[in-house]
Design an enzyme around this catalytic site. Structure first.
Site, PDB file in Angstrom:
ATOM      1  N   HIS A  19      -1.534  -6.225  -3.746  1.00  0.00           N
ATOM      2  CA  HIS A  19      -0.456  -5.052  -3.706  1.00  0.00           C
ATOM      3  C   HIS A  19      -0.840  -4.691  -2.544  1.00  0.00           C
ATOM      4  O   HIS A  19      -1.277  -2.990  -3.156  1.00  0.00           O
ATOM      5  CB  HIS A  19      -0.843  -4.827  -5.267  1.00  0.00           C
ATOM      6  CG  HIS A  19      -0.328  -5.194  -6.073  1.00  0.00           C
ATOM      7  ND1 HIS A  19       0.621  -6.304  -6.093  1.00  0.00           N
ATOM      8  CD2 HIS A  19      -0.839  -5.937  -7.649  1.00  0.00           C
ATOM      9  CE1 HIS A  19       0.880  -7.080  -7.066  1.00  0.00           C
ATOM     10  NE2 HIS A  19       0.494  -6.801  -8.094  1.00  0.00           N
ATOM     11  N   GLU A  60       8.512  -7.244 -11.843  1.00  0.00           N
ATOM     12  CA  GLU A  60       8.626  -6.038 -10.519  1.00  0.00           C
ATOM     13  C   GLU A  60       9.667  -7.341  -9.252  1.00  0.00           C
ATOM     14  O   GLU A  60       8.847  -8.521  -9.161  1.00  0.00           O
ATOM     15  CB  GLU A  60       7.232  -7.091 -10.409  1.00  0.00           C
ATOM     16  CG  GLU A  60       6.037  -5.939 -10.613  1.00  0.00           C
ATOM     17  CD  GLU A  60       4.248  -6.646 -10.548  1.00  0.00           C
ATOM     18  OE1 GLU A  60       4.331  -6.988  -9.433  1.00  0.00           O
ATOM     19  OE2 GLU A  60       4.421  -6.982 -11.914  1.00  0.00           O
ATOM     20  N   HIS A  88       5.342  -1.168 -10.181  1.00  0.00           N
ATOM     21  CA  HIS A  88       4.653  -1.651 -10.932  1.00  0.00           C
ATOM     22  C   HIS A  88       4.457  -1.651 -12.563  1.00  0.00           C
ATOM     23  O   HIS A  88       3.274  -1.172 -13.056  1.00  0.00           O
ATOM     24  CB  HIS A  88       3.246  -1.837 -10.080  1.00  0.00           C
ATOM     25  CG  HIS A  88       2.876  -3.322 -11.564  1.00  0.00           C
ATOM     26  ND1 HIS A  88       2.059  -3.533 -12.432  1.00  0.00           N
ATOM     27  CD2 HIS A  88       2.602  -4.571 -10.191  1.00  0.00           C
ATOM     28  CE1 HIS A  88       1.182  -5.043 -11.647  1.00  0.00           C
ATOM     29  NE2 HIS A  88       1.773  -5.310 -10.891  1.00  0.00           N
TER      30      HIS A  88
END
Ligand code: BGC
Length: 397
Positions: free
Chosen positions: A145, A357, A219
């Protein structure tokens, strides 16, 4: 002296003092553009101060159906989404905190913008144009991420644009050359648009001055029971996807695209999430539940298509998923373990939420056969996703 008189005369003339024409009212409105009247409301409030001294703002947007979405410019986090259930009861359908402190202390990316790269990059590195780029490593030996300080932990510049039936909250961030190891100054814009149809649209735009990789997503952890009443195992999910990406022990895709047919990964028709989440299946075991990337069966490569739908039987709430992306990481909150107490003093136990996502495949920089995540100077990265809420009186399976 002569010069002073001349200047004064000129000044009075310019003000229209010696004009015989009556001053026209319209002149004023030309200079001050009238604000667009929107039937949605936006309020801004102070959300907290970061250790750096920067302050975070909270934007509260309410539509005509009383849907209320709260977003902060810290990490572009969606902190709260109130939507009606089948009886019109407004409840929160996302996990998060009431204040900035919560997010600063411990957050598994609750509601945040994720970037530069959503999900994992194996061994925290990739080769680009013959050069190796080591990235920040923050998930075992992998990069996750966007690294240690991803787009979820920075302050975004904001601008509000009102339209008659929608409000757009525009967020901008400049990710500097070599930030978290990525080449190129990346100018990112994420636009959240709330409308009167109970949709949250997210548009992502980015440009770079050096060739780099980009894979942006959001997210948000959803739980459609409302105010997080229980886990999400009774939710039913549909994903228009014939294939998913099997992973290794580090949750890195092996490179195979596996058919979902006859496996717990088949969500082509609505399936209860809890149905096979504990199945004795190697991939379920590796993920600790679902934590995989589904490859959509797209009609067109780049249009906004409806590719998923989530339903919760008790509340009747439904969430449709539209995206331009080729895939979605479906994560069932397997790493939530009851250590986090969020809004309304709710304890977030395992599988108390799920994430959808939308994105390109994880670890694409190391898989030349996956759809490319390369962005070059002169190109424009564009991606859109819409989460649209509604209700069904009888939610079947
Ligand atoms: C990942 C999970 C991770 C979660 C929170 C998801 O996108 O796939 O493995 O635990 O994000 O970081």
């Amino acid at each position: 002296m002569k010069q002073t008189i001349f200047c004064t005369l000129f000044y009075l003339l310019s003000l229209g003092f010696f004009s015989c024409q009556p001053k026209q009212e319209e002149d004023k409105t030309v200079e001050v553009p009238e604000e667009i009247k929107s039937n949605l409301t936006v309020n801004t409030s102070f959300f907290g101060t970061l250790p750096s001294g920067d302050t975070a703002t909270l934007f509260t947007i309410k539509n005509q159906d009383n849907m209320e979405v709260k977003i902060t410019n810290y990490g572009g986090i969606i902190t709260s989404v109130l939507v009606p259930d089948k009886d019109g009861k407004m409840e929160d359908v996302v996990l998060g905190y009431d204040n900035l402190e919560g997010y600063l202390k411990s957050s598994p990316y609750f509601g945040a913008i994720v970037g530069r790269y959503g999900n994992r990059i194996a061994n925290g590195k990739f080769m680009l144009d013959g050069k190796e780029y080591p990235l920040a490593v923050n998930n075992g030996k992998n990069h996750l991420h966007g690294g240690l300080v991803g787009f979820d932990k920075v302050i975004w510049e904001t601008e509000i644009e009102k339209k008659e039936n929608s409000v757009a909250l525009k967020m901008k961030y400049l990710s500097k050359d070599m930030e978290e190891g990525y080449p190129g100054n990346l100018n990112v814009e994420v636009i959240y648009t709330i409308d009167n149809e109970n949709a949250i649209a997210i548009d992502y735009i980015a440009t770079t001055d050096k060739t780099t990789h980009v894979n942006l997503t959001n997210h948000t952890y959803f739980n459609l029971t409302g105010d997080v009443k229980r886990d999400i195992l009774d939710h039913s999910l549909m994903l228009k996807a014939d294939h998913y990406l099997p992973v290794d022990e580090g949750l890195i895709p092996t490179g195979e695209l596996r058919n979902v047919e006859g496996t717990p990964f088949n969500f082509k028709d609505f399936q209860k999430i809890g149905e096979e989440i504990n199945a004795s299946n190697e991939q379920i075991k590796l993920g600790g539940g679902y934590d995989h990337c589904w490859v959509f069966n797209r009609q067109t490569p780049n249009d906004l298509e409806i590719l998923g739908e989530l339903k919760e039987p008790t509340s009747g709430r439904v969430m449709q998923l539209f995206t331009t992306e080729p895939a979605v990481q479906f994560y069932t909150g397997n790493f939530l373990d009851g250590k986090i107490t969020g809004k309304m003093d709710k304890v977030y136990n395992q599988r108390f939420a799920l994430c959808l996502e939308t994105q390109h495949f994880p670890d694409s920089p190391n898989h030349p056969d996956f759809p490319s995540t390369v962005l070059k100077p002169g190109e424009k990265y564009e991606s859109s996703t819409v989460y649209k809420f509604s209700v069904e009186k009888e939610v079947g399976n």
